[in-house]
Design a protein around this motif. Structure first.
Motif, mmCIF file in Angstrom:
data_model
loop_
_atom_site.group_PDB
_atom_site.id
_atom_site.type_symbol
_atom_site.label_atom_id
_atom_site.label_comp_id
_atom_site.label_asym_id
_atom_site.label_seq_id
_atom_site.Cartn_x
_atom_site.Cartn_y
_atom_site.Cartn_z
ATOM 1 N N ALA A 77 0.832 -1.210 0.000
ATOM 2 C CA ALA A 77 0.000 0.000 0.000
ATOM 3 C C ALA A 77 0.865 1.259 0.000
ATOM 4 N N THR A 78 1.866 1.311 0.873
ATOM 5 C CA THR A 78 2.697 2.518 0.943
ATOM 6 C C THR A 78 3.567 2.649 -0.299
ATOM 7 N N LEU A 79 4.089 1.518 -0.787
ATOM 8 C CA LEU A 79 4.927 1.572 -1.987
ATOM 9 C C LEU A 79 4.095 1.949 -3.205
ATOM 10 N N HIS A 80 2.883 1.436 -3.287
ATOM 11 C CA HIS A 80 1.974 1.823 -4.374
ATOM 12 C C HIS A 80 1.787 3.328 -4.429
ATOM 13 N N ASP A 81 1.531 3.921 -3.274
ATOM 14 C CA ASP A 81 1.266 5.362 -3.247
ATOM 15 C C ASP A 81 2.499 6.166 -3.643
ATOM 16 N N ARG A 82 3.668 5.733 -3.193
ATOM 17 C CA ARG A 82 4.892 6.445 -3.569
ATOM 18 C C ARG A 82 5.184 6.282 -5.057
ATOM 19 N N LEU A 83 4.929 5.084 -5.589
ATOM 20 C CA LEU A 83 5.150 4.855 -7.012
ATOM 21 C C LEU A 83 4.125 5.583 -7.869
ATOM 22 N N ALA A 84 2.891 5.687 -7.389
ATOM 23 C CA ALA A 84 1.878 6.432 -8.132
ATOM 24 C C ALA A 84 2.289 7.889 -8.290
ATOM 25 N N GLY A 85 2.796 8.481 -7.203
ATOM 26 C CA GLY A 85 3.284 9.857 -7.277
ATOM 27 C C GLY A 85 4.482 9.986 -8.198
ATOM 28 N N ALA A 86 5.407 9.008 -8.102
ATOM 29 C CA ALA A 86 6.586 9.029 -8.960
ATOM 30 C C ALA A 86 6.201 8.855 -10.426
ATOM 31 N N GLY A 87 5.249 7.978 -10.693
ATOM 32 C CA GLY A 87 4.791 7.764 -12.064
ATOM 33 C C GLY A 87 4.136 8.994 -12.653
ATOM 34 N N ALA A 88 3.365 9.691 -11.828
ATOM 35 C CA ALA A 88 2.699 10.913 -12.287
ATOM 36 C C ALA A 88 3.731 11.972 -12.671
#
Length: 306
Positions: free
Chosen positions: A162-173
């Motif tokens: 969950a936490t890695l998903h959120d950090r990667l979502a921001g990085a991907g954006a």
């Protein structure tokens, strides 16, 4: 830039919002059909659809992109680029060739490591020290296209999916906005032939804890399966979900609760001990260990998984 955006979950919605904030023209958004969700199993729009409608964007939800009708839908837009993020449908060659500058994918791994469906969870399960975002020029292979930009991200010791998903979502954006701004100056780089791994789709069965495994592997798996599909074991024959855990030294018969207190439920593993710090009994809520053990004075000595 005139874009078509194709995506479905929260990971993709973060990218769509960033593209809108950056001022891109997005005349068409593609997303998966609404799915039943919640206790009432009512149809629920995807996060991407909800965001797109909030911004007054046109949304289409084809079941496949292989039909002439779906391809005509894309062709009529005349987009320069199609941006794809966790869309869930395969793009046939005919679609890949429609945008003037191709189709770009936001992939949540450092390709060629973890091609496929579950790169975030597989990176955690493998104990990788880092992951990241790759912006890729799509081709017909499974995440095999040439790389346009790579954005590494370290994995924290206590990271959950969950936490890695959120950090990667921001990085991907951030990565897709940056890549599009430099697109005409970027030379695509072919993926290395060495180091290819595949992130197989997750199954519920694999999330059942095997207490004969080392504590480090079990704790890592519990974090990797948080929130989906959710690691679990059995307590008195009933499912017990495990959400947060740490590995530490110790020994005992695998699956045996060695102690249970405010700081965690300590369970012997094949090597070492797993300290469970957030648990959820069948039909109950997620609870910190302190609250979970409060009503279970006889937990110590119990065998889990039996």
């Amino acid at each position: 830039m005139k874009l078509i955006f194709a995506g479905t979950p929260e990971f993709a919605a973060a990218a769509l919002q960033a593209l809108l904030d950056a001022g891109h023209d997005i005349p068409l958004v593609l997303t998966q059909p609404d799915r039943p969700a919640g206790r009432g199993m009512k149809l629920k729009p995807s996060p991407v659809k909800a965001l797109a409608l909030e911004h007054g964007l046109r949304v289409e939800q084809p079941l496949t992109l292989k039909t002439p009708e779906a391809q005509a839908l894309i062709a009529e837009v005349g987009a320069e680029v199609m941006v794809v993020a966790a869309y869930g449908l395969l793009l046939p060659q005919a679609v890949l060739e429609l945008p003037a500058k191709g189709c770009l994918n936001i992939h949540a791994s450092l390709l060629p490591r973890w091609r496929g469906a579950a790169p975030i969870q597989r990176a955690l399960l493998a104990g990788d020290a880092e992951t990241g975002i790759t912006i890729m020029q799509m081709d017909v292979g499974l995440d095999t296209g040439a790389m346009l930009s790579v954005h590494p991200l370290p994995i924290a010791a206590d990271e959950t999916a969950a936490t890695l998903h959120d950090r990667l979502a921001g990085a991907g954006a951030r990565a897709i906005v940056d890549t599009l701004a430099r697109l005409d100056a970027i030379t695509p780089v072919a993926q290395p032939e060495q180091g290819v791994t595949y992130a197989q789709k997750l199954s519920k069965a694999e999330a059942e804890v095997d207490w004969s495994q080392p504590a480090t592997d079990i704790a890592r798996a519990i974090r990797a399966y948080n929130p989906v599909p959710g690691a679990f074991t059995r307590l008195a024959g009933e499912p017990l979900k495990l959400w947060l855990a740490e590995a530490e030294e110790g020994h005992g018969e695998p699956g045996t609760v060695l102690s249970a207190g405010a700081d965690g439920v300590c369970v012997a593993a094949g090597r070492g001990v797993v300290r469970l710090t957030q648990l959820q009994a069948a039909g109950g809520k997620r609870l910190a260990a302190r609250d979970f053990v409060a009503g279970r004075p006889d937990l110590t000595g119990t065998r889990l998984g039996a």
